[in-house]
Scaffold this motif. Structure first.
Motif, short mmCIF file in Angstrom:
data_model
loop_
_atom_site.label_atom_id
_atom_site.label_comp_id
_atom_site.label_asym_id
_atom_site.label_seq_id
_atom_site.Cartn_x
_atom_site.Cartn_y
_atom_site.Cartn_z
N ARG A 110 0.48 -1.05 -0.05
CA ARG A 110 0.05 0.39 0.59
C ARG A 110 0.72 1.23 -0.11
NH1 ARG A 110 -4.74 -1.26 2.95
NH2 ARG A 110 -5.00 1.13 2.01
N ASP A 111 2.15 1.38 -0.24
CA ASP A 111 2.99 2.30 -0.17
C ASP A 111 3.67 2.37 -0.97
OD1 ASP A 111 4.50 -0.36 0.39
OD2 ASP A 111 5.93 0.69 1.51
N PHE A 112 3.14 1.32 -2.64
CA PHE A 112 3.76 1.85 -3.38
C PHE A 112 3.25 3.04 -4.17
CE2 PHE A 112 4.25 0.19 -7.96
CZ PHE A 112 5.08 0.24 -8.45
N LEU A 113 3.75 4.48 -4.75
CA LEU A 113 3.70 5.25 -5.25
C LEU A 113 2.96 4.88 -6.52
CD1 LEU A 113 6.55 8.03 -4.90
CD2 LEU A 113 4.40 6.62 -2.77
N LEU A 114 1.64 4.98 -6.30
CA LEU A 114 0.42 4.76 -7.90
C LEU A 114 0.15 6.27 -8.45
CD1 LEU A 114 0.17 1.94 -9.60
CD2 LEU A 114 -2.20 2.31 -8.49
N TYR A 115 0.21 6.52 -9.68
CA TYR A 115 0.38 7.63 -10.08
C TYR A 115 -0.34 7.32 -11.38
CZ TYR A 115 3.98 9.60 -7.68
OH TYR A 115 4.93 10.00 -6.99
N SER A 116 -2.29 8.04 -11.39
CA SER A 116 -2.92 7.23 -12.68
C SER A 116 -2.62 8.41 -13.86
CB SER A 116 -4.28 8.18 -12.62
OG SER A 116 -5.18 8.01 -13.42
#
Length: 307
Positions: free
Chosen positions: A188-194
């Motif tokens: 959940r700390d993985f940075l996910l960008y749209s």
């Protein structure tokens, strides 16, 4: 190696700034600096260059270095900087990623190699070699509509486990189930960008870090405000902005990015609306439609659309 500071700061609207050209198709570095300053003044939380919106495949390696250097100097540490350094060529990717590190970039955004359609095993080896070659964070750029291959969730998980500096991903993937599973498997700390405009708000609701949205080139205030509203817990305002931006998102992707974006910025008086061949501006009919939609978002100078 810890990257907690970068992971804390590299959130919100990371504007993927276009590469402005002069009429002779040379790079207009002065206008690029003006655009970056405008983005920062408008509230964008970070800057990227030479991503899809920056026409990297139309630039030489030297030009990409110059664009990154100009951007780094203009930003001057005011907001995080995450340039696109990926290429279809592995050695070019290694070189450009090292240049980004030398310029003090906060992270490098590395696209899944396009056209040659590497296997998942080959993609793992490519990204691991890139990550191992530098000490800065890596953001994977997964855009299967452009690359003809999708980075599988299992490959993501393997890379994150083996490469501590792979901290996030720009997902330009309409498969929202895939996007959910990236976070589930990478943490959940993985940075996910749209990277899909209509998924910028939904991505926040599942724990995303923000967006790297071409629309921010044209409406930086609104795109940044949507993220600010979400972070402040004003979910209704964020949702309102999501829907308010939808007509603009739609028209800016009625032709291949960044052609409509450059047409729009030309109408706004921000750039000379020039693309390098084989890209070109949209048809006059579409430019007229862009202008009509754009009027609802910005005050346009009193002149005709670019031809």
């Amino acid at each position: 190696m810890m990257f907690e500071d970068v992971k804390r700061r590299l959130r919100g609207s990371i504007a993927p700034v276009i590469t402005p050209f002069n009429e002779d198709e040379s790079i207009d570095f002065k206008t690029m600096s003006d655009l970056i300053n405008w983005q920062i003044e408008s509230g964008s939380h970070g800057i990227s260059v030479t991503g899809t919106s920056g026409e990297p495949s139309s630039l030489t390696v030297k030009e990409r270095e110059q664009v990154m250097e100009n951007a780094a100097k203009t930003i001057n540490g005011r907001v995080p900087f995450a340039p696109g350094t990926g290429s279809v060529n592995h050695q070019e990717t290694l070189h450009l990623t090292k240049v980004a590190q030398e310029l003090g970039a906060d992270a490098a955004m590395v696209i899944v190699p396009y056209y040659n359609r590497p296997s998942q095993h080959a993609l793992y080896k490519h990204f691991k070699a890139v990550a191992d070659s530098v000490d800065i964070p890596i953001i994977i750029y997964n855009i299967p509509g452009r690359t003809a291959v999708n980075l599988d969730v299992k490959t993501y998980a393997r890379l994150v486990e083996d490469c501590p500096n792979i901290i996030g991903s720009k997902e330009a993937n309409k498969d929202f189930e895939h996007v959910n599973r990236v976070l589930l498997n990478c943490g959940r700390d993985f940075l996910l960008y749209s990277g899909i405009e209509l998924l910028c708000y939904p991505m926040l609701t599942i724990g995303g870090a923000g967006s790297i949205s071409a629309t921010a080139n044209v409406a930086p205030v609104q795109v940044a405000e949507m993220h600010n509203a979400w972070e402040e817990g004003n979910y209704e305002r964020a949702l309102e902005l999501h829907y308010d931006l939808m007509p603009l998102n739609d028209i800016l992707f009625a032709d291949t990015n960044p052609a409509p974006v450059k047409a729009a910025l030309g109408m706004m008086g921000k750039i000379k609306p020039v693309l390098r061949k084989p890209m070109d501006l949209p048809t006059q009919q579409l430019q007229n439609e862009i202008r009509e939609v754009l009027k609802k978002y910005v005050d346009l100078p009193d002149h005709q659309p670019a031809r």
